[in-house]
Design an enzyme around this catalytic site. Structure first.
Site, PDB file in Angstrom:
ATOM      1  CE  LYS A 115      84.825  10.428  72.144  1.00 56.07           C
ATOM      2  NZ  LYS A 115      85.866  11.060  71.444  1.00 56.07           N
ATOM      3  CE  LYS A 197      83.304  17.500  74.456  1.00 54.96           C
ATOM      4  NZ  LYS A 197      84.712  17.288  74.397  1.00 54.96           N
ATOM      5  CE  LYS A 200      88.499  17.477  67.349  1.00 56.33           C
ATOM      6  NZ  LYS A 200      88.745  16.178  67.968  1.00 56.33           N
TER       7      LYS A 200
HETATM    8  P1  ATP Z   1      85.174  14.633  69.992  1.00 53.97           P
HETATM    9  O1  ATP Z   1      83.874  15.304  69.821  1.00 53.97           O
HETATM   10  O2  ATP Z   1      85.659  13.918  68.771  1.00 53.97           O
HETATM   11  O3  ATP Z   1      85.300  13.838  71.264  1.00 53.97           O
HETATM   12  P2  ATP Z   1      86.299  17.064  70.942  1.00 53.97           P
HETATM   13  O4  ATP Z   1      85.680  18.189  70.172  1.00 53.97           O
HETATM   14  O5  ATP Z   1      85.865  16.872  72.340  1.00 53.97           O
HETATM   15  O6  ATP Z   1      86.246  15.753  70.115  1.00 53.97           O
HETATM   16  P3  ATP Z   1      89.127  16.629  71.477  1.00 53.97           P
HETATM   17  O7  ATP Z   1      90.093  16.274  70.429  1.00 53.97           O
HETATM   18  O8  ATP Z   1      88.676  15.550  72.393  1.00 53.97           O
HETATM   19  O9  ATP Z   1      87.861  17.348  70.885  1.00 53.97           O
HETATM   20  O10 ATP Z   1      89.710  17.832  72.334  1.00 53.97           O
HETATM   21  C1  ATP Z   1      90.820  18.623  72.022  1.00 53.97           C
HETATM   22  C2  ATP Z   1      90.974  19.700  73.072  1.00 53.97           C
HETATM   23  O11 ATP Z   1      89.899  20.626  72.989  1.00 53.97           O
HETATM   24  C3  ATP Z   1      90.957  19.172  74.512  1.00 53.97           C
HETATM   25  O12 ATP Z   1      91.895  19.870  75.290  1.00 53.97           O
HETATM   26  C4  ATP Z   1      89.560  19.470  74.978  1.00 53.97           C
HETATM   27  O13 ATP Z   1      89.494  19.619  76.373  1.00 53.97           O
HETATM   28  C5  ATP Z   1      89.264  20.771  74.256  1.00 53.97           C
HETATM   29  N1  ATP Z   1      87.838  20.931  74.015  1.00 53.97           N
HETATM   30  C6  ATP Z   1      87.045  20.128  73.273  1.00 53.97           C
HETATM   31  N2  ATP Z   1      85.780  20.578  73.234  1.00 53.97           N
HETATM   32  C7  ATP Z   1      85.767  21.707  74.004  1.00 53.97           C
HETATM   33  C8  ATP Z   1      84.746  22.650  74.362  1.00 53.97           C
HETATM   34  N3  ATP Z   1      83.506  22.522  73.930  1.00 53.97           N
HETATM   35  N4  ATP Z   1      85.091  23.692  75.143  1.00 53.97           N
HETATM   36  C9  ATP Z   1      86.364  23.844  75.576  1.00 53.97           C
HETATM   37  N5  ATP Z   1      87.358  23.005  75.282  1.00 53.97           N
HETATM   38  C10 ATP Z   1      87.088  21.939  74.506  1.00 53.97           C
END
Ligand code: ATP
Ligand code: LTN
Length: 334
Positions: A115, A197, A200
């Protein structure tokens, strides 16, 4: 324990639109676990401001996320669904835990490194101590389990370290939490780069399936998913794109890898991508319909927000008072 049930805590940030990764890695498991555990599911808006946010947008996204939790199947009577910012104990415990966390530990966090590379113009102290706030979230409710995707395991590990350190000084104050990873979908990869991964905050909209995408968009994005030229549907390291699609199909249908490989033996990538797209669309359509209905019912959602904030506050305060006493803060005079 609350009423003989073990306690579960998890949360999501209200930043960006939720993806299929969030759904399969987290939200879908939450719904499955909610019968077995006493659950707290938070919209972690304190965490969101570690990255600069537009206030009106943040408010709207937090409300949408709260609504989506319910639309995805979490019963707001059985589960405590609330905004982190409505329970001041999170910030209060985080401050105390900051004094039991080392700079060196926080320096090793890969999410902080990622980040701060992404937001080089705003590497604030909140971004650095983000895992301590997350530890406070979990420990405040004495959670036994924390369902998350694989990317969050390092944060659960530091939570356990902080809790163990605190307990070794003050006695058994905190429950040491365990992470819970779902069988399939713990790490859904980007459709455009299967070594990254699905996230969002990805700038390429074709890389992620959003929970708000309509059926045609979902199918189109899967058709465009990056795969390889080997031409066979097998789960292995040389085919990260195909393996990711198998993982998604597995998480949606509950089938095993072997069953999926057998079903698509001799079939082309086109057929497989279409099947994956269709099963994802079938899974998300009812969630979208429910979300639209719930969004119109302001009074119902407002009622949940109020009641659950009170319930969460009650349990949070119990732990907080205990911690304050242990570290030596003066007792309140009534
Ligand atoms: P950002 O991209 O803004 O960091 P993010 O998509 O990683 O966000 P978070 O809010 O950090 O989302 O995660 C919410 C939940 O979703 C957490 O439990 C995280 O482990 C899970 N998660 C996020 N991305 C994935 C993924 N690609 N596969 C499986 N689980 C995920
Ligand atoms: N850091 C998590 C969100 C989060 C969380 C939590 C998850 C904040 N507090 C407590 C589980 C338990 C993330 O970025 N996904």
């Amino acid at each position: 324990m609350i009423d003989d049930k073990k306690i579960l805590f998890s949360g999501m940030q209200a930043t960006g639109s939720l993806t299929l990764g969030n759904y399969l890695g987290a939200l879908k498991n939450w719904v499955t676990l909610s019968d077995e555990y006493e659950c707290f599911y938070s919209v972690v808006d304190l965490h969101s401001i570690t990255v600069r946010q537009d206030p009106a947008e943040l408010r709207k996204k937090a409300r949408n996320l709260m609504t989506l939790y319910i639309a995805a199947g979490l019963d707001p009577v059985k589960n405590c669904i609330y905004y982190q910012s409505h329970v001041s104990g999170h910030a209060e415990l985080a401050w105390i835990l900051n004094c039991f966390t080392y700079m060196g530990e926080l320096n090793r966090m890969t999410q902080f490194k990622d980040k701060s590379a992404k937001h080089a113009d705003n590497i604030n102290a909140g971004l650095f101590t983000y895992p301590v706030l997350m530890a406070a979230d979990i420990l405040l409710y004495q959670a036994d389990v924390v369902p998350v995707g694989k990317d969050q395991l390092q944060h659960i590990e530091i939570t356990r370290d902080i809790a163990t350190r605190f307990n070794s000084i003050y006695g058994d104050v905190f429950t040491i939490p365990e992470p819970y990873l779902g069988k399939a979908g713990a790490k859904i990869m980007s459709l455009q780069d299967p070594t990254k991964k699905m996230s969002k905050s990805d700038e390429n909209p074709n890389a992620s399936i959003y929970l708000t995408d309509d059926r045609d968009t979902i199918i189109r994005k899967f058709k465009r998913a990056v795969t390889d030229s080997l031409g066979c549907i097998k789960y292995n390291e040389e085919q990260p794109g195909i393996s990711n699609l198998i993982d998604i199909y597995r998480a949606c249908t509950g089938m095993t890898v072997e069953e999926i490989e057998k079903e698509f033996d001799g079939k082309g990538y086109g057929d497989f991508k279409l099947a994956v797209g269709e099963c994802v669309a079938d899974m998300l359509t009812p969630v979208q319909t429910r979300f639209d209905e719930l969004s119109k019912d302001k009074a119902y959602i407002d009622g949940i927000i109020k009641e659950n904030a009170e319930k969460a506050g009650y349990y949070a305060n119990k732990t907080l008072r205990k911690v304050q006493k242990k570290v030596g803060f003066p007792e309140r005079v009534r």
